[in-house]
Enzyme design. Structure first.
Site, PDB file in Angstrom:
ATOM      1  N   ILE A 112       0.863  -1.243   0.079  1.00 66.05           N
ATOM      2  CA  ILE A 112      -0.117  -0.006  -0.026  1.00 66.05           C
ATOM      3  C   ILE A 112       0.838   1.329  -0.041  1.00 66.05           C
ATOM      4  O   ILE A 112       0.597   2.119  -0.873  1.00 66.05           O
ATOM      5  CB  ILE A 112      -0.880  -0.058   1.079  1.00 66.05           C
ATOM      6  CG1 ILE A 112      -1.892  -1.045   1.322  1.00 66.05           C
ATOM      7  CG2 ILE A 112      -1.671   1.318   1.458  1.00 66.05           C
ATOM      8  CD1 ILE A 112      -2.898  -1.303   2.058  1.00 66.05           C
ATOM      9  N   ALA A 113       1.798   1.382   0.998  1.00 65.63           N
ATOM     10  CA  ALA A 113       2.798   2.518   0.858  1.00 65.63           C
ATOM     11  C   ALA A 113       4.132   2.089   1.704  1.00 65.63           C
ATOM     12  O   ALA A 113       4.162   1.138   2.520  1.00 65.63           O
ATOM     13  CB  ALA A 113       2.084   3.658   1.855  1.00 65.63           C
ATOM     14  N   VAL A 132       3.728  -0.698   4.502  1.00 67.66           N
ATOM     15  CA  VAL A 132       2.387  -0.943   4.841  1.00 67.66           C
ATOM     16  C   VAL A 132       1.885  -1.919   3.711  1.00 67.66           C
ATOM     17  O   VAL A 132       1.783  -1.486   2.461  1.00 67.66           O
ATOM     18  CB  VAL A 132       1.386   0.149   5.019  1.00 67.66           C
ATOM     19  CG1 VAL A 132       0.026  -0.342   5.553  1.00 67.66           C
ATOM     20  CG2 VAL A 132       2.057   1.089   6.205  1.00 67.66           C
ATOM     21  N   LYS A 136       1.944  -3.578   8.968  1.00 70.41           N
ATOM     22  CA  LYS A 136       2.892  -2.470   8.771  1.00 70.41           C
ATOM     23  C   LYS A 136       4.180  -3.215   9.198  1.00 70.41           C
ATOM     24  O   LYS A 136       4.345  -3.636  10.465  1.00 70.41           O
ATOM     25  CB  LYS A 136       2.698  -1.399   9.964  1.00 70.41           C
ATOM     26  CG  LYS A 136       3.667  -0.317   9.803  1.00 70.41           C
ATOM     27  CD  LYS A 136       3.332   0.846  10.854  1.00 70.41           C
ATOM     28  CE  LYS A 136       2.511   1.763  10.305  1.00 70.41           C
ATOM     29  NZ  LYS A 136       2.981   2.461   9.047  1.00 70.41           N
ATOM     30  N   ASP A 196       3.333  12.100  15.923  1.00 69.11           N
ATOM     31  CA  ASP A 196       3.563  12.316  14.582  1.00 69.11           C
ATOM     32  C   ASP A 196       2.244  12.315  13.785  1.00 69.11           C
ATOM     33  O   ASP A 196       1.916  11.803  12.891  1.00 69.11           O
ATOM     34  CB  ASP A 196       4.240  10.861  14.075  1.00 69.11           C
ATOM     35  CG  ASP A 196       4.516  11.262  12.625  1.00 69.11           C
ATOM     36  OD1 ASP A 196       5.213  12.225  12.237  1.00 69.11           O
ATOM     37  OD2 ASP A 196       4.784  10.033  11.947  1.00 69.11           O
TER      38      ASP A 196
END
Length: 402
Positions: free
Chosen positions: A23-24, A31, A46, A140
């Site tokens: 995904i990323a 992820v 993750k 964050d």
């Protein structure tokens, strides 16, 4: 034929979590879309960078943070299900949010009007308030860590990861640079963070929602980070027209350079936001998921590729359609064109002449018209039946006389 270069695709982590599609990728982790084959449940995986696997201090803190976050329960937080270490891959197992990120939505639509921004901030602050009550700090908060589901849910993700990395003494430059725009002055000067640091980050986020940009710019991320040490965040109304005074004051308090001048925590900030929403009579708004997201792309890629896995993947909702059936689905650049969406029927085709009115009102009018039509159809049927019965009775009586 294209061959994936990611060695984790199709791997079964700890014999339970199948890695399906990327995904990323970020500075600390990647992820993936995955499947818990034991529960037959889609999940988000993750997977931390392999350089962390050999650091025992990081692994200890990683496990501790995962346990703490897993105890948090709030609609505005992405649930953490499990954590583990498979070979050289520390990983978290989380709730899979079908949709996309707030960053992707901002890229598609640009700045938001106050009612849309408030709809994003409420669940973010609600999730942070739950964490702050438990003594946890996110550290964050940024658009990449705010997820929006296809059902309009807004959820905050990635609690504890920055702390686990920082306390292990292996913080990478990419971690710092990736959050430079949202760091509080105390994080820049000393690395210290508490609930008021999250408040500052949400203030920057609110500024970005309303203006479409972050307040500080520079040649590099470190320059951006240090600008907040000597400069206040400008009022959003000086950047874009139409921002109410109440939001100027809200953001100014959240981003005060001195911590004692800020909201004490997310709960106090949320209370102020609710008061502003009531004072301005902001309409309800369902936040739309981005139409073109990495999450949708990963789902499409996974379901379009051949698979010989021993278990079939669960069905996934298709990406959002290209055609616009609801004004809130349009790709809008003008913040004044974000329409309140109170209707639940996503299949509505709103005629052009009704584009400027409240959708809920239009739905109610259409439903009233349908009820009226049904009522008159019933009247006609009853009259028809009455005439038929009268004719049959008359015919029977005449027959008897003859």
């Amino acid at each position: 034929m294209a061959v994936t270069s990611d060695p984790l695709i199709s791997v079964l982590l700890e014999g339970r979590y199948r890695v399906d599609a990327k995904i990323a990728t970020g500075g600390m982790s990647t992820v993936y879309r995955g499947l818990d084959v034991r529960l037959d449940r889609p999940v988000a995986l993750k997977v931390m960078d392999s350089r962390y696997a050999s650091d025992s201090q990081f692994l200890t803190r990683f496990q501790r943070e995962a346990r703490a976050v897993a105890r948090l329960k709030d609609p505005g937080l992405v649930a953490v299900y499990d954590q583990g270490l498979d070979s050289s891959h520390p990983f978290l197992v989380m709730e899979l949010v079908e949709g996309g990120t707030l960053r992707e939505l901002l890229r598609e639509r640009g700045p938001m009007p106050p009612h849309a921004a408030a709809a994003v901030l409420r669940p973010v602050l609600g999730g942070l308030a739950t964490a702050h009550h438990a003594g946890l700090v996110h550290r964050d908060v940024k658009p990449e860590n705010v997820l929006i589901s296809d059902d309009g849910e807004v959820k905050l993700v990635d609690f504890g990861l920055v702390r686990a990395v920082a306390e292990a003494g292996i913080t990478s430059t990419s971690v710092i640079l990736g959050t430079a725009a949202y760091l509080s002055p105390e994080q820049v000067s000393s690395g210290a963070a508490d609930a008021r640091s999250d408040v500052y980050a949400v203030g920057i986020l609110a500024y970005e929602l309303l203006t479409g940009t972050t307040p500080f710019t520079g040649d590099n991320p470190l320059t951006v980070a240090y600008q907040r040490m000597d400069n206040d965040v400008p009022l959003p109304s000086t950047v874009i027209s139409g921002v109410p005074r109440q939001f100027d004051e809200f953001i100014a308090k959240a981003t005060a350079r001195t911590t004692v001048d800020r909201f004490a925590d997310a709960e106090e900030m949320a209370e102020d936001l609710d008061a502003i929403s009531q004072e301005l009579a902001l309409p309800k708004f369902r936040v739309p998921a981005p139409s073109h997201s990495a999450q949708h792309a990963a789902a499409t890629a996974f379901h379009s590729r051949p698979t010989e896995d021993y278990r079939a993947a669960l069905p996934v909702p298709p990406p959002a359609p290209q055609g616009v059936k609801n004004p809130t689905r349009a790709l809008i650049r003008d913040p004044q064109d974000w329409q309140p969406a109170e209707a639940d029927d996503e299949s509505l085709d709103i005629p052009a002449q009704f584009a400027g009115i409240d959708i809920g009102e239009f739905v109610w009018e259409r439903q009233r018209a349908r009820r009226s039509l049904v009522f008159w159809m019933l009247i006609v049927l009853l009259l028809t039946a009455g005439v038929a019965a009268a004719g049959w009775t008359l015919g029977t009586n005449l027959g008897g006389l003859l």
